[in-house]
Design an enzyme around this catalytic site. Sequence first.
Site, PDB file in Angstrom:
ATOM      1  N   CYS A 184      55.189  58.261  19.900  1.00  0.00           N
ATOM      2  CA  CYS A 184      53.827  57.850  19.540  1.00  0.00           C
ATOM      3  C   CYS A 184      53.813  56.946  18.311  1.00  0.00           C
ATOM      4  O   CYS A 184      53.030  55.993  18.273  1.00  0.00           O
ATOM      5  CB  CYS A 184      52.949  59.076  19.329  1.00  0.00           C
ATOM      6  SG  CYS A 184      52.587  59.934  20.887  1.00  0.00           S
ATOM      7  N   CYS A 189      54.843  62.025  17.012  1.00  0.00           N
ATOM      8  CA  CYS A 189      56.263  62.075  17.360  1.00  0.00           C
ATOM      9  C   CYS A 189      56.832  60.651  17.317  1.00  0.00           C
ATOM     10  O   CYS A 189      56.104  59.684  17.103  1.00  0.00           O
ATOM     11  CB  CYS A 189      56.445  62.684  18.747  1.00  0.00           C
ATOM     12  SG  CYS A 189      55.851  61.637  20.097  1.00  0.00           S
ATOM     13  N   GLU A 248      47.813  60.348  21.365  1.00  0.00           N
ATOM     14  CA  GLU A 248      47.801  59.025  20.748  1.00  0.00           C
ATOM     15  C   GLU A 248      47.901  57.920  21.789  1.00  0.00           C
ATOM     16  O   GLU A 248      47.217  56.894  21.684  1.00  0.00           O
ATOM     17  CB  GLU A 248      48.970  58.879  19.756  1.00  0.00           C
ATOM     18  CG  GLU A 248      48.945  59.862  18.610  1.00  0.00           C
ATOM     19  CD  GLU A 248      49.776  61.116  18.842  1.00  0.00           C
ATOM     20  OE1 GLU A 248      50.387  61.600  17.876  1.00  0.00           O
ATOM     21  OE2 GLU A 248      49.821  61.618  19.992  1.00  0.00           O
ATOM     22  N   HIS A 295      50.637  61.627  25.774  1.00  0.00           N
ATOM     23  CA  HIS A 295      50.244  62.258  24.513  1.00  0.00           C
ATOM     24  C   HIS A 295      48.867  61.750  24.088  1.00  0.00           C
ATOM     25  O   HIS A 295      48.409  60.684  24.527  1.00  0.00           O
ATOM     26  CB  HIS A 295      51.258  61.943  23.426  1.00  0.00           C
ATOM     27  CG  HIS A 295      52.560  62.670  23.587  1.00  0.00           C
ATOM     28  ND1 HIS A 295      53.489  62.755  22.573  1.00  0.00           N
ATOM     29  CD2 HIS A 295      53.093  63.344  24.636  1.00  0.00           C
ATOM     30  CE1 HIS A 295      54.537  63.449  22.986  1.00  0.00           C
ATOM     31  NE2 HIS A 295      54.320  63.816  24.247  1.00  0.00           N
TER      32      HIS A 295
END
Length: 144
Positions: free
Chosen positions: A86, A83, A55, A53
């Site tokens: 993360c 999410c 992040e 992801h």
Amino acid sequence: MEIDEKYMSLAVHEAQKALQEGEVPIGCIIVSGGQIVGRGHNMTEALHDVTAHAEIQAITAAAQTLGGKYLTDCTLYVTVEPCVMCIGAIGWAQVKRLVYGCTDEKRGFTRFAPQALHPKASVESGILEQECRQLIQAFFQTKR
């Protein structure tokens, strides 16, 4: 806050890179002392890695730039609410401040893990919200 909009616009640019690469358009910038120390966008398709992801990519880059795993003096800008995975990484990295564009009602951390951040961390939301939301909604409309 003007400075937040400046860095969020750079996160939006990262999200646009993801979109051009066929990824979910989420982008992230990490700032320390007025300097960008990490940046990233979703790369789950390119890397065949569900953990890639925006992040996570930016946290890894920032840790390498700063030479340590804790980001205690950093602000993390991300276009969409993180999410659970993360927000866990953001919490473990002890990010001082989280700024995100639009909420993610289905998978966002405020619904599932609102206490995951470091206790001293602050959160700001809604920065360039329309721009961030439009980017993610347009992507998913093409998938349906």
